[in-house]
Design a protein around this motif. Structure first.
Motif, short mmCIF file in Angstrom:
data_model
loop_
_atom_site.label_atom_id
_atom_site.label_comp_id
_atom_site.label_asym_id
_atom_site.label_seq_id
_atom_site.Cartn_x
_atom_site.Cartn_y
_atom_site.Cartn_z
N GLY A 150 0.83 -1.20 0.00
CA GLY A 150 0.00 0.00 0.00
C GLY A 150 0.86 1.24 0.00
N ARG A 151 0.23 2.40 -0.07
CA ARG A 151 0.96 3.67 -0.10
C ARG A 151 1.52 4.05 1.27
NH1 ARG A 151 -3.64 7.35 -2.59
NH2 ARG A 151 -4.84 5.94 -1.23
N ASP A 152 0.89 3.59 2.33
CA ASP A 152 1.36 3.79 3.70
C ASP A 152 0.55 2.84 4.57
OD1 ASP A 152 -1.11 5.31 4.59
OD2 ASP A 152 -0.35 6.67 3.04
N CYS A 153 0.79 2.81 5.87
CA CYS A 153 0.10 1.85 6.74
C CYS A 153 -1.39 2.13 6.84
CB CYS A 153 0.74 1.86 8.13
SG CYS A 153 2.45 1.27 8.13
N SER A 154 -1.80 3.39 6.73
CA SER A 154 -3.23 3.72 6.75
C SER A 154 -3.92 3.14 5.52
CB SER A 154 -3.43 5.24 6.81
OG SER A 154 -2.87 5.78 7.98
N ASP A 155 -3.26 3.26 4.37
CA ASP A 155 -3.81 2.72 3.14
C ASP A 155 -3.92 1.20 3.21
OD1 ASP A 155 -4.72 2.89 0.43
OD2 ASP A 155 -2.74 2.23 -0.21
N ILE A 156 -2.90 0.55 3.78
CA ILE A 156 -2.92 -0.91 3.94
C ILE A 156 -4.06 -1.32 4.86
CG2 ILE A 156 -1.63 -2.89 4.84
CD1 ILE A 156 0.94 -1.42 4.00
N LYS A 157 -4.23 -0.59 5.95
CA LYS A 157 -5.30 -0.88 6.90
C LYS A 157 -6.66 -0.77 6.22
CE LYS A 157 -7.38 -1.12 11.01
NZ LYS A 157 -7.40 -2.34 11.86
N ASP A 158 -6.86 0.27 5.44
CA ASP A 158 -8.16 0.50 4.82
C ASP A 158 -8.48 -0.53 3.74
OD1 ASP A 158 -8.45 2.68 6.44
OD2 ASP A 158 -7.77 4.13 4.92
N THR A 159 -7.48 -0.96 2.99
CA THR A 159 -7.74 -1.85 1.87
C THR A 159 -7.74 -3.32 2.28
OG1 THR A 159 -5.36 -1.83 1.35
CG2 THR A 159 -6.76 -0.25 0.19
N MET A 160 -6.94 -3.71 3.23
CA MET A 160 -6.82 -5.12 3.58
C MET A 160 -7.68 -5.51 4.77
SD MET A 160 -2.71 -5.66 3.06
CE MET A 160 -2.83 -7.41 3.39
N ASP A 161 -7.97 -4.57 5.64
CA ASP A 161 -8.73 -4.92 6.84
C ASP A 161 -10.18 -5.25 6.50
OD1 ASP A 161 -8.63 -5.30 9.64
OD2 ASP A 161 -9.81 -3.48 9.92
N ALA A 162 -10.63 -4.80 5.34
CA ALA A 162 -11.99 -5.14 4.93
C ALA A 162 -12.13 -6.62 4.64
CB ALA A 162 -12.38 -4.32 3.70
N VAL A 163 -11.01 -7.27 4.25
CA VAL A 163 -11.03 -8.70 3.95
C VAL A 163 -10.84 -9.52 5.21
CG1 VAL A 163 -9.95 -10.54 2.62
CG2 VAL A 163 -10.18 -8.25 1.63
N SER A 164 -9.82 -9.19 5.98
CA SER A 164 -9.55 -9.89 7.24
C SER A 164 -8.71 -8.97 8.12
CB SER A 164 -8.81 -11.20 6.99
OG SER A 164 -7.55 -10.95 6.39
N LYS A 165 -8.76 -9.25 9.42
CA LYS A 165 -7.98 -8.43 10.36
C LYS A 165 -6.50 -8.70 10.14
CE LYS A 165 -7.36 -7.43 15.27
NZ LYS A 165 -7.42 -5.97 15.05
N ILE A 166 -5.70 -7.66 10.01
CA ILE A 166 -4.27 -7.82 9.75
C ILE A 166 -3.48 -7.41 11.00
CG2 ILE A 166 -4.46 -7.52 7.27
CD1 ILE A 166 -3.65 -4.64 7.60
N PRO A 167 -2.38 -8.10 11.27
CA PRO A 167 -1.61 -7.83 12.49
C PRO A 167 -0.61 -6.71 12.31
CG PRO A 167 -0.65 -9.69 11.34
CD PRO A 167 -1.86 -9.26 10.53
#
Length: 391
Positions: A150-167
């Motif tokens: 992702g572009r930064d950790c916020s972007d990763i959180k927004d795009t991947m957390d919708a599928v499953s919780k990421i650590p």
């Protein structure tokens, strides 16, 4: 016995010389002579017996002495023979033992040489395999760029957390309009997650006494103490149509916590020495970046190190009552957004009793009973904030 016989003859001899004129005397003399002869015979007989018995005793003594001497001689010879055999056995055993030890040492030496040869061969193989792996990785990376998460950790959180919780952990990010991707530690559990960690101090094991180039490129171990790097931080917080919040979490020596946060946080590029810009403050630790006066205000201050001095001390600054030419040199050659030193430096040394003489982490607006709290740990992180679009 012969001596007694002679003495007796001498004592009787005068009697034999008396005159024979008187017949009575003559008869008496004859009787005396007869007695003398009788006594003489007895003496001779006794002497003869004595002479016969004497050789018998001498012969018996000689007969006794011969076996004793022979026995002693035999025992002595046997003892000498036994000692000789024992000495010979000891010498033989000693020689055989020394030979056995030499053989064992030679065998051990040969074994060690063999093992050393095997180790060298294995090391050469490992080096060859490592070199081959590096070449293969280089070839793969040269043709297949590593995709970012992702572009930064916020972007990763927004795009991947919708599928499953990421650590929380290390992720590859590539900010918008940048030509390269890099690793960063993403905090996904703290205050809603999506935080990109840009600095962490916990145990003082990573040396923050660094030159300008190290602070620009970054250093340390991402899961532990590290500084992400000013170039990477610039590429994150200066993406188009984004705003970022800076959050600072502090831990005191007695494990109490406090925080300071600033919205609309950004930094300038390298031509302006990555000068810092802060928005509104919120928190429980106080606004140490701005301090209590304009002289202490570090907002808009350029970044400064010991070899690139931008701290505004012209020619001297006063810090804790002491005049100095460089805030970085005064504070253990660390880098920070100094402005005549100010009240904050989160890159100082964590509090340690063994390093009590060294400058520590400073956030001097966090006080207790009017005294600045002693800080042992700090984390700095940034996160996207969303501002509603205006009509």
């Amino acid at each position: 016995m012969e001596f007694l016989l002679i003495a007796l003859l001498i004592s009787v001899f005068p009697l034999l010389q008396t005159s024979p004129s008187n017949s009575l005397d003559s008869d008496e003399s004859n009787a005396t002579l007869s007695q003398f002869e009788s006594i003489t015979d007895e003496i001779k007989g006794a002497s003869a017996k004595a002479e016969i018995k004497l050789p018998t005793r001498v012969a018996s003594s000689e007969k006794c002495m011969i076996p004793c001497e022979l026995t002693a001689k035999l025992m002595k010879e046997e003892k000498q023979s036994l000692c000789g055999n024992l000495q010979h056995s000891l010498v033989t055993y000693s020689r055989s033992t020394r030979k056995l030890i030499r053989d064992m040492m030679d065998e051990h030496h040969r074994s060690m040489e063999f093992l050393s040869t095997q180790v060298r061969e294995l090391m050469n193989k490992v080096q060859a395999i490592s070199s081959e792996a590096l070449r293969n990785n280089a070839e793969i990376l040269s043709f297949k760029p590593v995709p970012s998460h992702g572009r930064d950790c916020s972007d990763i959180k927004d795009t991947m957390d919708a599928v499953s919780k990421i650590p929380s952990g290390i992720y590859i990010i590539q900010p918008e309009d940048t030509d390269y991707a890099f690793e960063a530690f993403c905090e996904m559990d703290y205050m809603g997650g999506g935080w990109t960690v840009i600095q962490r101090r916990t145990d003082g094991l990573t040396d923050f006494k660094r030159a300008w180039i190290d602070y620009v490129d970054g250093f340390g171990h991402l899961p532990g103490e590290h500084w992400l790097g000013l170039r990477k931080l610039f590429s994150i917080v200066n993406q188009k149509n984004t705003h970022f919040q800076l959050h600072i979490a502090l831990v005191s020596q007695d494990d109490t916590t406090a925080y300071a946060s600033y919205d609309n946080f950004r930094i300038d590029d390298e031509t302006k020495f990555f000068a810092i810009h802060l928005g509104r403050y919120a928190g429980s630790a106080g606004d140490a970046f701005r301090g209590y006066s304009q002289e202490q205000n570090q907002d808009t201050a350029p970044f400064s190190t010991s070899d690139v001095d931008n701290d505004g001390c012209l020619p001297l600054c006063t810090f804790e009552g002491q005049a100095m030419e460089s805030c970085s040199v005064r504070q253990n050659n660390t880098g920070w957004w100094f402005n005549q030193c100010g009240l904050s430096n989160l890159n100082g040394s964590p509090l340690d009793s063994d390093l009590s003489s060294q400058p520590h982490i400073h956030w001097d607006t966090w006080t207790k009973n009017g005294v600045a709290v002693k800080i042992k740990a700090v984390t700095m992180k940034v996160k996207r904030i969303y501002i509603p679009a205006s009509n």
